[in-house]
Design a protein around this motif. Sequence first.
Motif, PDB file in Angstrom:
ATOM      1  N   ASP A 160       0.404  -1.794  26.902  1.00 15.16           N
ATOM      2  CA  ASP A 160       1.578  -1.277  25.980  1.00 15.16           C
ATOM      3  C   ASP A 160       1.115  -0.169  25.056  1.00 15.16           C
ATOM      4  OD1 ASP A 160       3.324  -3.048  27.544  1.00 15.16           O
ATOM      5  OD2 ASP A 160       2.936  -4.638  26.041  1.00 15.16           O
ATOM      6  N   GLY A 163       0.775   3.126  26.539  1.00 14.33           N
ATOM      7  CA  GLY A 163       1.981   3.715  27.130  1.00 14.33           C
ATOM      8  C   GLY A 163       2.771   4.249  25.771  1.00 14.33           C
ATOM      9  N   LEU A 201       7.465  -0.170  23.159  1.00 12.80           N
ATOM     10  CA  LEU A 201       5.784   0.260  23.291  1.00 12.80           C
ATOM     11  C   LEU A 201       5.183   0.883  22.043  1.00 12.80           C
ATOM     12  CD1 LEU A 201       5.842   1.871  27.100  1.00 12.80           C
ATOM     13  CD2 LEU A 201       5.447  -0.641  26.033  1.00 12.80           C
ATOM     14  N   ARG A 256       1.917  -7.062  32.729  1.00 13.99           N
ATOM     15  CA  ARG A 256       2.454  -5.706  32.316  1.00 13.99           C
ATOM     16  C   ARG A 256       4.023  -5.989  31.712  1.00 13.99           C
ATOM     17  NH1 ARG A 256       0.580  -2.315  37.355  1.00 13.99           N
ATOM     18  NH2 ARG A 256       0.452  -4.368  37.989  1.00 13.99           N
ATOM     19  N   LEU A 260       6.804  -1.128  30.049  1.00 15.71           N
ATOM     20  CA  LEU A 260       5.559  -0.556  30.606  1.00 15.71           C
ATOM     21  C   LEU A 260       6.055  -0.366  32.051  1.00 15.71           C
ATOM     22  CD1 LEU A 260       2.989   0.906  29.933  1.00 15.71           C
ATOM     23  CD2 LEU A 260       1.789  -1.328  31.247  1.00 15.71           C
ATOM     24  N   SER A 269       0.772   2.412  35.194  1.00 15.58           N
ATOM     25  CA  SER A 269       0.745   1.319  34.184  1.00 15.58           C
ATOM     26  C   SER A 269      -0.508   0.404  34.618  1.00 15.58           C
ATOM     27  CB  SER A 269       1.897   0.316  34.502  1.00 15.58           C
ATOM     28  OG  SER A 269       1.847  -0.020  35.828  1.00 15.58           O
TER      29      SER A 269
END
Length: 339
Positions: A160, A163, A201, A256, A260, A269
């Motif tokens: 995360d 991202g 994120l 995940r 994401l 990812s």
Amino acid sequence: MEFSLIDRIRKLTEQGRDDVRLGIGDDAALLAVPAGQELAVAIDTMVEGVHFPSGTSAADIGWKALAVNLSDLAAMGATPAWALLALSLPSADVAFVDGFASGFAQLAQAYRLALVGGDTTRGTLTISVAVHGFVPPGRALTRAGAQVGDAVLVTGTLGDAAGGLRMHFARDPSRGESTYRPSRPDHSKKEGHEDAHMAYLAERLNRPVPRVDAGLALRERASACIDVSDGLLADLGHVCTSSRVGAQIEAALLPRSPALLDLFDDATSCEFALSGGDDYELCFTVPPQHVAAVQADLARLGCGATRIGRIVEGEGVTVRDRDGYPLARDRQGWDHFSA
């Protein structure tokens, strides 16, 4: 001016503890370690442009400066108690100090952690925090106990923060607009949907939640533990080195977040989850017979735990794709002194 800044920090972060005999305001703090406890100590330094992007809010910097250190205590199964702060500032910016101290205090109060001393100086924006915590003798989690056959698990979700960082650097500062485009070819934007995921994120990047309670719960069951700061592969690699074992990870099992997965394709990812770092989740090993109980315990704490692989004979970390083939890796994780 320096002492007025220190006084502002003291007032904003004040936390009463009986084991603090003398705190901020003298040449050194006087602290009492409780009987029957060992002292766990960790220190981390954050530099603008390296550990947080320029333009990050002062409150977020204050929170994160403490969070990354509490994550180290969590990985040891230690209860937080005290902190020291060294703060370098380009100028005597009162507004920044107030914001920083407020963010720091917000997280500190959740753990009754007392700021007991430190230093301020002029220079590039740099923050060093040293934290101290307690753990019963012989019960600290370490990196050195993993055994062949143990399961490898992680708390929360991975990737995360990476991202969030990718999206931050996709912003065009000249227009104040985002140039980020989703890497998912089938992505269809819904009103407010993408913005909410981007905000999630960003929050994970700027305000990581240290898994202190999870570390305490793992103290009796985990054979080894580390926090994921430099990337799963790099940090699990440290466990393998210390324990003299290898690890095998299944890419398809990497946890995940929906945010994401919605904003990035599977390959991207997965890359973030393996090598991105800055998530401050716990990666730990557990004998197979304890996995279900550990997962139930951590589910009750709200962070959960996902089994992602196992400890094997050999050395280093290998990753297998959905078909069971080794996944080629160009990057293991963050290294401050890599080319």
